[in-house]
Each structure stands twice: as structure tokens, then as C-alpha cells.
Design an enzyme around this catalytic site. Structure first.
Site, PDB file in Angstrom:
ATOM      1  N   VAL A  28       0.847  -1.199   0.000  1.00 37.85           N
ATOM      2  CA  VAL A  28       0.000   0.000   0.000  1.00 37.85           C
ATOM      3  C   VAL A  28       0.879   1.245   0.000  1.00 37.85           C
ATOM      4  CG1 VAL A  28      -1.749   1.289   1.280  1.00 37.85           C
ATOM      5  CG2 VAL A  28      -1.861  -1.209   1.174  1.00 37.85           C
ATOM      6  N   CYS A 109      -4.233  -9.873   4.345  1.00 39.67           N
ATOM      7  CA  CYS A 109      -4.030  -8.619   5.083  1.00 39.67           C
ATOM      8  C   CYS A 109      -4.558  -8.761   6.510  1.00 39.67           C
ATOM      9  CB  CYS A 109      -4.732  -7.461   4.388  1.00 39.67           C
ATOM     10  SG  CYS A 109      -4.539  -5.877   5.241  1.00 39.67           S
TER      11      CYS A 109
END
Length: 536
Positions: A28, A109
């Protein structure tokens, strides 16, 4: 979202016997086009985009332009999505299929926000849903060479992980990336035995992920697990040339990063963060601290000055509002010589600052309107990160708008507050003076009444014209003194309209008392004269 040429071969064909693929992990904010372009120059075989929330990606054109940028050289490319609905994932895959080589479902995640929303690692506990999502992508994307993969973490009970992988394989998954830690683990050692078990349980390619920091880790992981590829994240951030065999980031790699960032218009924040990671191993702690502070120097000199002026205004207003300093004390402070000298220029300074702050405020309004209404057009082809750049510009314009707006407001408040303090001090001084005059008048009346009583006593006890003359003289002097005092009291009372009526009534009362005393004195005098006549 930028277009790219369609690759005629599938990524699956790259998984050749004996060759370990080197993969850049989805990160990210970091694994965007500029960084992917850099690692491809240093033997990276496959690159992933950062994780993209599929629902937001489909809902907003701006989100698509911000989250997904690519070009014709950015291949092979895998787009990773976070999704909890099979059809949403399939729709997102159809959107990016013409510009990429495959999609990956994030099932690893561990962040709380992702798991609470039904994304990420919570999907490893829903094998049927994962199977359905993979099947939807395979069935709805028209390109048969387009891949559908998953990235997972392991269970404490490894049998559940194997079951998940086998169900995904039955749905047509292209390959599986395994992060060798559980959902609860962060920096604990990687479970290579678990990755090996999964590799031995399925026939599709398996990629290992976790603690890949040097090129030798790629070979050792392959030897331990037998995987078909190795994925690196933090290791590539620290050394984008890792897959080319470099132990630390070479100088040429840093220059390549500078050139790519300039070419693609990478925002300074992203550019700076990557440099911090690249130089971490080769720089000292003081050097890293100094280099890290560079990202904090974002405000221009003029806006730094305005922000400082705003803080000064807040401090001055707080000091003026201190409850233990009275208005009269402030007034006496303002009467000092230095303030008297500054008062000559006060109006000019006040108007000048108002003009400057209003000009800056209008400039900030213009900037906000400019960047909030600006659309990404042809410039975005040259600068793929233009959307992020515009958002940063808009944020800074809004910050400047708030700073200048509050500075103007507090400048006016401070001016009004000083005026009110002076007015309050003046009223307090006038009230105190009037009170003093009233007290003096009351004391004079009391003294006059006392003297009048003494006069009465003298008149009653006195004999002859001498006593009468003395009493009259004393009475005349006291009357003249009382008139003078009443006149001075009247002059003082005229200074305050609010106290005029009260003082007027007091003067009328004193006048009536004076007339009564004169009348009483006249009666006593007549009585005294009549007594003298009788004696004669």
C-alpha cells in the site's frame, strides 16, 4: 487508469521447471508504477499493484485514476483487489483485464480495518467464498490467459490452509502466494515447513512470501520449500536492486529512481519515503534523522510567517483575557511611553495587515477552487500520479485558507478587544472619580450640619450683637464654602450622563437643606432680636 498493450502469453508460462520467479509484493502506497518501473530494471519478473478495494474502485472514476496507473512497459502486472463479494471482484477484474495480466485476491491482510470489513485475512476462514470468487473471475474475464490468483496466510491448524488451497485449485486458481505466518503473527519467524506442506498438497504454482531481504534468501527459500517463486516486500523497499544480486542499494539504482520519479511526476512524499528506505542501510542515524526531516518542510516562507502571526495573535488574546489583570491595569500599561510611540503607527499597521491577510485569503480561495475543480486530462498521460499530486495541492491550499482566514478574524478580534479594554478602563476611572466627588460632598454636608448645630448652640447661649455678628459671619463662610463645593461637584457630575440625575437630586437636596437651615437661622435670629428688645 492508463492503457497498456495486451500480452499474448500467460504468466503461468513463466513458471518453468527449475526457475524461481522473483516477485514484487503488493505494498500500500509503495508498489505503484514508479517503483514497479524501478524494480523491473533489476531482474524483477512480476509486479503487483497496491491492494485496491474493489467496491471503491468500481464506484469512482477518481478512485480508479488514483489507485491504478500503468503503461505499456509495466508488464507482467498483477492487480490485487480486496473484496468480499464474488461478483464485485469479477466486475473489477473485467475493468482492469485489458491493462494487466491477472488479478489477485487479498486473503492475507491482517489489519483490523480490513478484517472488520470482511476483507483480507478473514477470507482464509471462508474457503467456499474464496472458491466462488475465483470461479467468477475465471468465468467472466474473456481472456483465457488472464490469471486469477490468491495471496493467503496460514492457519494454526495447517489442515485448514491445505483445504482452502485445494478448493481454490478446484475453482481454477492460477497460483497461490503463501505468507508463512498466521494472522496474529507479525515479525515472528516464517513457517517454511507450512509453505512446503502447501506446495506438496497442490499442483498449481506456489509463491513464498516473508523475510526475503537478500538474493541468497530467494535460493534458500526455494531449497527449503520447493516453491516456484519468491515474493519480497520490505526487502525490495530497502534495496530495489536486490533481485540483481546487490547487498545494498547501489548508487545507480538511486539515480534511476530520481530519473523515473521526474519522468512520471512522482509526488515528493512518495519519492522521499522510498529514498529513506533505500538509504537506511548505508546511512547513519543522524543522517537518517536529518533526511527524514526534509519531508516536514512543506510550508513556504510566507505561509510559515502567516502561521507564526496566527499563533502570536492567539497568545496576545489569551494574555489580554487573563482574569487577574483588570482593565484599568491594562489601561495604565497602554499609557507607557513605548505604547504611546507605537500608537502613532497603529492605524497604518492595522490596515496594512488587514490588506495583506485578505490578499492571502483570496489567493488561498483561488487555489482551493482551482484544485477542487481541476480534472485530470491529457497531462495525466505524462504524469501518472497527477491525481495524488492534485490532492496534495488541494490539501495545502485548504490549509492556507484556514490559516489566513483565522488570522484575519483574530486580528479584528484583537483590535476590538483592545478598544473595549480602553473604554472599560475609561468608564471605571470616571466612575471612581464621581464616587470620590460624591464622598467629598457628603463629608462637606456632614461638616456643615455639625457647624450649624454649633451655631445654634452659640446663638442660644450668646448675648448681644457681638455673638450674633460672630454667628452670622460663621454662617456666611460656611455657606460660601458649601456653594463652592456644590459647584465643583456639579462640574464633576456633568462628565457622566449616567450619574447626572443622581447628582442633580443630591444638589437639589443640599439646596433645600441649605434653604431650610437659612430659614431656621433666620427664625433663631428673629427670636434672638425679640429677646434683646424685651431686655431693653
Amino acid at each position: 487508469m492508463k492503457t497498456g498493450s495486451v500480452n499474448s502469453s500467460s504468466i503461468v508460462d513463466m513458471f518453468e521447471q527449475g526457475k524461481v520467479l522473483k516477485v514484487c509484493a503488493p505494498m500500500v502506497r509503495y508498489s505503484k508504477l514508479a517503483f514497479r518501473s524501478l524494480v523491473r530494471k533489476y531482474n524483477c519478473d512480476i509486479c503487483f499493484t497496491p491492494m485496491i478495494v474493489a467496491t471503491d474502485f468500481l464506484r469512482s472514476v477518481k478512485a480508479r485514476d488514483s489507485e491504478f496507473t500503468t503503461n505499456e512497459r509495466d508488464r507482467p502486472l498483477i492487480v490485487q483487489f480486496a473484496a468480499h463479494d464474488a461478483q464485485t471482484l469479477a466486475d473489477a477484474a473485467c475493468v482492469v483485464a485489458p491493462f494487466s495480466d491477472g488479478v489477485d485476491l487479498n486473503c492475507g491482510c491482517p489489519q483490523r480495518w480490513a478484517m472488520s470489513a470482511g476483507y483480507g485475512a478473514c477470507l482464509i476462514n471462508k474457503p467456499e467464498l474464496v472458491k466462488d470468487m475465483v470461479r467468477h473471475v475465471r468465468n467472466q474475464v474473456g481472456n483465457p490467459k488472464y490469471t486469477a490468483s490468491i495471496k493467503i496466510r496460514i492457519h494454526n491448524n495447517l489442515r485448514r490452509t491445505v483445504d482452502l488451497c485445494q478448493k481454490a485449485e478446484s475453482a481454477g486458481v492460477s497460483w497461490i502466494t503463501v505468507h508463512g505466518r498466521t494472522t496474529e503473527e507479525r515479525h515472528q519467524p516464517v513457517h517454511y515447513d507450512a509453505i512446503k506442506t502447501i506446495k506438496d498438497s497442490v499442483s498449481v504454482p506456489v509463491i513464498a512470501n516473508g523475510d526475503i531481504k537478500y538474493l541468497r534468501d530467494v535460493e534458500s527459500t526455494h531449497q527449503l520449500t520447493g516453491v516456484d517463486g519468491v515474493m519480497a516486500a520490505r526487502g525490495l523497499l530497502a534495496n530495489p536492486a536486490m533481485f540483481a544480486g546487490y547487498e545494498d542499494t547501489p548508487l545507480q539504482c538511486i539515480w534511476d529512481w530520481v530519473d523515473i520519479s521526474i519522468e512520471q511526476g512522482t509526488p515528493f512524499t512518495c519519492f522521499h519515503h522510498h529514498l529513506i528506505y533505500m538509504l537506511e542501510r548505508v546511512s547513519s542515524q543522524p543522517e537518517r534523522k536529518h533526511f527524514g526531516d526534509l519531508s516536514k518542510r512543506k510550508m513556504t516562507l510566507q505561509w510559515t510567517a502567516v502561521a507564526l502571526f496566527l499563533y502570536i495573535e492567539i497568545g496576545v488574546i489569551l494574555i489580554l483575557c487573563l482574569p487577574f489583570i483588570s482593565a484599568r491595569r491594562w489601561h495604565s500599561i497602554f499609557q507607557l511611553r513605548i505604547w504611546s510611540w507605537m500608537a502613532k503607527f497603529w492605524n497604518k499597521v492595522f490596515l496594512t495587515m488587514i490588506i495583506i491577510l485578505i490578499v492571502l485569503f483570496l489567493d488561498a480561495v483561488r487555489e482551493v477552487r482551482k484544485y477542487s475543480s481541476k480534472e485530470i486530462g491529457t497531462d495525466a498521460k505524462v504524469q501518472p500520479n497527477m491525481f495524488d499530486h492534485l490532492h496534495m495541492k488541494l490539501f495545502r491550499a485548504q490549509r492556507n485558507l484556514y490559516i489566513s482566514g483565522f488570522a484575519v478574524f483574530l486580528w479584528l478580534v484583537m483590535k476590538r478587544l483592545i478598544t473595549l479594554i480602553n473604554q472599560l478602563a475609561a468608564v471605571s476611572g470616571t466612575t471612581a472619580a464621581l464616587q470620590m466627588q460624591a464622598d467629598d460632598a457628603n463629608k462637606a454636608v456632614e461638616k456643615y450640619m455639625k457647624d450649624n448645630e454649633q451655631l445654634k448652640k452659640t446663638l442660644m447661649e450668646g448675648v448681644g450683637d457681638k455673638a450674633t455678628a460672630e454667628g452670622m459671619e460663621l454662617l456666611r463662610k460656611e455657606a460660601e464654602k458649601l456653594k463652592d463645593e456644590l459647584k465643583s461637584s456639579g462640574d464633576a457630575l456633568k462628565k457622566s450622563q449616567s450619574e447626572a440625575d443622581g447628582m442633580k437630586k443630591q444638589m437639589e437636596g443640599l439646596a433645600r437643606e441649605y434653604e431650610r437651615l437659612l430659614k431656621e437661622h433666620q427664625e433663631l435670629q428673629n427670636l434672638h432680636d425679640n429677646g434683646n428688645k424685651k431686655d431693653d
